[in-house]
Structures are given as structure tokens and as C-alpha cells.
Design an enzyme around this catalytic site. Structure first.
Site, PDB file in Angstrom:
ATOM      1  N   ARG A 151     -10.331 -11.758   1.738  1.00 52.08           N
ATOM      2  CA  ARG A 151     -11.180 -12.819   1.195  1.00 52.08           C
ATOM      3  C   ARG A 151     -10.462 -14.166   1.191  1.00 52.08           C
ATOM      4  NH1 ARG A 151     -11.689  -9.370  -4.165  1.00 52.08           N
ATOM      5  NH2 ARG A 151     -11.383  -7.810  -2.534  1.00 52.08           N
ATOM      6  N   LYS A 210       0.828  -1.194   0.000  1.00 49.97           N
ATOM      7  CA  LYS A 210       0.000   0.000   0.000  1.00 49.97           C
ATOM      8  C   LYS A 210       0.873   1.260   0.000  1.00 49.97           C
ATOM      9  CE  LYS A 210      -3.709  -2.097   2.799  1.00 49.97           C
ATOM     10  NZ  LYS A 210      -4.862  -1.860   1.917  1.00 49.97           N
TER      11      LYS A 210
END
Length: 503
Positions: free
Chosen positions: A354, A280
Site C-alpha cells: 500500500r 516474514k
């Protein structure tokens, strides 16, 4: 902080402070009119002078009001009487509590639950007053060397109800509210802790402590080595990049009958998310300690369940891992085999939530669940879609979705349902595996849920994306504890339904 209910005349209350409402334009509530009558029009004369108009959140502290037994009377503006709604009511309670805390009123009697809030009964008003008060007084100072403690903090708040026959209902509301408030506080505390303290091992230790302190709770910890042996390749693909081993934490609460299918809560517990190899930007990355907000909400909800001793079976599963870049970390383009046997091409290592959730969802099949609800700070796309006020909800079962939406409305912790139509599934196609872990920019929150839906074929399932609601940024930076109120209300509703069926 102590809460209580009573029924009595405002002018006869021996208290450090009495709280009454003023509506626009300069109209006293019924309790205010009683005090005004006892004081020979003292309050009315102040209103005529224009010291307070009654606008929402306005306050005016009065001392030594004639012919009353209290030290102070706090007038609080509530807006137009016919327009008082749920959110405004909670904001007004918060303002009252903050004012009492600042002014050194160590105890007070509040007459605001007697107001008419659209479509809400007394029990709702007392419960939400307690929850709003607890939220307002929350302060995370565990890591500060000097605590900013109030000199004369508010210690007791009593809510007046119209009649003695309402006291039992008020006491039930307080009990529910205190359970929710305790759960919210626990969730906020966990989420606010930094990643160097709150890591997967720390979460596992807290779960074990909960089991030791509560007989109906059993905790099982499955470590990364065992996960790998089990074939949870998606989970391990996330945790293997960190020196802090991942953990699958399973907390089983047996409050219902043996054989009753459990409600399963699955929380995303990424205790720090760098993005992995798909790292990020550094700006704001400190907030990625909040990426375990889903796990924290599961801990908080279980805390509320234990306090309320709900007569249902609930299993909480926390998928705890750090997502770190290292020589062991998963690379973009790697293909892994999930616990279900399906393969996933990892196009972006920052779509990691996920991956841990899908293996956790496959794991819970062994419990033959009634329903499964996963909670995750999953996608920035959900923040773009719904902002910071509403959680995203996706489900393969309409009754479950409707129950959660209704619970959110009751709890003041709302969600909004998004579709997971089959057409969206195509965005997960991969040339090299059964699916990819990324569906592209369009409908990012939906395709993330579509990914998870592929691991929810054997049970009724709902997904709560709390990326926009689990924490606040800026000056008010910190965890919110959501969706503990929504989940607790859902479980309260389920427990109530079970009681009615058995009656």
C-alpha cells in the site's frame, strides 16, 4: 500452437483426431450421433458396453472408427447435458487438450463448442476453449537445463462451428482469445521468475523493450533518486532497504483520440518481499517472488491491448521495488511523507504494498484519468475471506465496480466486492501521523483498501486484491496470470462501448 474454426460434418473430417461429447447417462452429442450413424452404430455399441458413462472429464480414445476419415475419435464425458456450465466447460476443454498432448495427436477437430453452455453464445465458447487450451499447454521451463518436451506435441486445434455463417464470429473469438492468452503467458512468465532475475531494473527493461517494439506505446522510467526528489516518501521507504533501486514504470498506450481521458492500471511490483524489518517466517518465503503479480498482470494486459490494437487510451503504471531488511531499511514506527503530502506511521514494514501504491496513485493524477484500477497481491486477509478462487474488489464508484464484476463473469476470472465503509477508516488512526499503514487483524483486506482510498479522492477508483488468485502453492506451484482476463475483458467492453457511441 495454432487455432482455427471450420464448419463441416464430423464423419468427413480428415484429421488425426475428432473430439465429440458423451453426456450422462451414455448419451452421444449431435456430432457423436453423426459419427455413430456413419459407422453403423459403432459408438453406440461401445456405450452399451459401459466403456464410458459420460461423467465430466472421462475420456475414451477410439482408433479406426468405421466409415470415418479420421485416425481417432476422442469421446469426452461432459456430465448431464442440462447442467453444463462455464467452469465445467473449461475443465473439459483442458482435459481434452491434455489427453491430445499425451497421446500424440498433433492436430484435432473439436466439436465441443457446439454444446449448449448455460447463458453463453458461440463466440464465448470458442474464445474460452482457446484460452483453456493455452492455459493447459503452458509450461515454465526457461530455467531448466533439460526441457520436458512432448515427443509429438499438439500443434493445431480446430473448433467446429454449426454453420458457415458462424465462421466470422469464431475467428473474432480466436483473435480475442489469443491476445488474452499471450497476455496471461507473459504475466505468468514474469511472476514465475525468481527475484534474483526479475527485479525492478529487469521490469523496467522489459517495459522499454515493449515500447521499442510497439509504436503506440511510450515508456518512462522514474528511478529511486528522482522519486525521492519528487517527495514519494512512502515508495522510497520500501525500496531504500534494498541494493536494487526501486522504479516507477509508466507505459502510455495511445490507441484512442487525443484528449480522451485514459484508463489507468496501477500494479504492485514488489519483486521480492521479505517483510523488511518486520520479517516474514522463512517457511514459504520463496513464494514472495510472486508478490509482483499485480505488476505482471499490468504487463500482461498491456500485451493484450497492443495485440488487439484497442481504440482507447490506457496508461499502465508499475510500482517496482524490493522489500529487504538492511541498515537502510525503514523501521516500525517510522513516519514518512507521501507524494500527496499526507503522513504515514509505518507500524509494520510488511504492509509495504500500500505504501508504493499510494504514491503511484498520487502520481497518476497528472493524467486526469477516466478511471484508475490498482491490482495488488495485497493482503493475506483477502485469502482468508475469499480463498483462492475469487479476487477481492473494492471501489469508490459503483458503475466502475459493476463493470469490473461483469467483466470478471464474462472472462471466467471472477471478483467479489467488499465494502469500504467510513467506519473502517477509524482502524487506521495514528497518534503520530495522519494515518498508520496497518488497520489490525479485523477486516484486513478492507482496511488496506481504505488506506488506498485516501489517495483516490480525485478520480474514480477500484482496487483488486489478488493475493489469493495470482498464484498456486503446493504441487501446482506457479503463477496463474490472473487477473489479465478480467482486465482485458473490461478494456474490450470499454472499447466496444466507445465504438457504439461513435457509430
Amino acid at each position: 500452437m495454432e487455432f482455427d474454426v471450420k464448419s463441416g460434418s464430423p464423419a468427413k473430417q480428415r484429421s488425426a483426431c475428432i473430439v465429440v461429447a458423451v453426456f450422462e447417462p451414455r448419451k452421444l452429442s449431435a456430432a457423436g450421433e453423426e459419427i455413430d450413424a456413419a459407422s453403423a452404430g459403432y459408438l453406440a455399441s461401445i456405450l452399451r458396453r459401459g466403456d464410458i458413462e459420460g461423467k465430466p472429464g472421462q475420456t475414451l480414445m477410439l482408433h479406426s472408427v468405421p466409415n470415418t476419415l479420421c485416425d481417432r475419435v476422442l469421446l469426452v464425458g461432459c456430465g448431464k447435458e442440462r447442467e453444463l456450465n462455464e467452469s465445467q466447460y473449461r475443465r473439459i476443454i483442458s482435459k481434452v487438450v491434455a489427453t491430445l498432448q499425451e497421446t500424440g495427436s498433433m492436430e484435432a477437430v473439436c466439436f465441443l463448442p457446439e454444446l449448449n453452455v448455460k447463458n453463453r453464445d458461440l463466440r464465448w465458447k470458442v474464445r474460452h476453449a482457446v484460452e483453456a487450451a493455452s492455459e493447459t499447454l503452458y509450461n515454465f521451463d526457461q530455467l531448466k537445463s533439460k526441457k520436458d518436451a512432448a515427443r509429438r506435441p499438439l500443434r493445431k486445434l480446430v473448433f467446429n462451428v454449426p454453420a458457415r455463417s458462424d465462421l466470422a464470429e469464431g475467428e473474432k473469438a480466436i483473435a480475442e482469445a489469443l491476445a488474452v492468452a499471450e497476455g496471461v503467458k507473459f504475466a505468468r512468465d514474469l511472476t514465475n521468475l525468481p527475484g534474483n532475475i526479475c527485479h525492478p531494473t529487469y521490469l523496467a527493461e522489459r517495459a522499454q523493450e515493449m515500447a521499442k517494439a510497439n509504436k503506440p506505446l511510450k515508456t518512462t522510467i522514474i528511478d529511486e533518486t528522482e522519486l525521492k526528489k519528487m517527495g514519494a516518501g512512502a515508495f522510497v521507504a520500501v525500496s531504500q532497504g534494498s541494493d536494487q533501486p526501486g522504479k516507477l514504470i509508466v507505459m502510455e498506450y495511445s490507441g484512442g483520440k487525443n484528449g480522451d481521458a485514459p484508463i489507468v492500471l496501477v500494479g504492485k511490483g514488489i519483486t521480492f518481499d521479505t517483510g523488511g524489518i518486520s520479517i516474514k517466517p522463512s517457511d514459504g518465503m520463496d513464494e514472495m517472488k510472486f508478490d509482483m503479480g499485480g505488476a505482471a498482470s499490468v504487463f500482461g494486459t498491456m500485451t493484450a491491448v497492443l495485440k488487439l490494437a484497442l481504440p482507447i487510451n490506457v496508461i499502465a503504471v508499475v510500482a517496482a521495488a524490493e522489500n529487504m531488511p538492511s541498515g537502510k531499511a525503514t523501521r516500525p514506527g517510522d513516519v514518512v511523507t507521501t507524494l500527496s503530502g499526507q503522513t504515514v506511521e509505518i507500524l509494520n514494514t510488511d504492509a509495504e504494498g500500500r505504501l508504493v501504491l499510494c504514491d503511484a496513485m498520487t502520481y497518476v493524477e497528472r493524467f486526469d484519468p477516466d478511471v484508475v484500477i490498482d491490482i495488488a497481491t495485497l493482503t493475506g486477509a483477502c485469502v482468508i475471506a475469499l480463498g483462492h478462487h475469487t479476487s477481492g474488489l473494492m471501489s469508490n464508484h459503483n458503475p466502475l465496480a459493476n463493470d469490473l464484476l461483469e467483466a470478471g463473469e464474462t472472462a471466467g476470472d471472477r471478483a467479489w466486492r467488499l465494502p469500504i465503509y467510513d467506519e473502517y477508516q477509524e482502524q487506521l488512526d495514528s497518534n503520530f501521523a495522519d494515518m498508520s499503514n496497518l488497520g489490525g487483524r479485523p477486516a484486513g483486506a478492507i482496511t488496506a483498501a481504505c488506506f488506498l482510498s485516501r489517495f483516490a479522492k480525485k478520480f474514480h477508483w477500484a482496487h483488486l486484491d489478488i493475493a489469493g488468485t495470482a498464484w498456486k502453492s503446493g504441487k501446482a506451484k506457479g503463477a496463474t496470470g490472473r487477473p489479465v482476463p478480467l482486465l482485458t475483458q473490461y478494456l474490450l467492453d470499454r472499447a466496444g462501448s466507445k465504438k457504439r457511441k461513435s457509430a
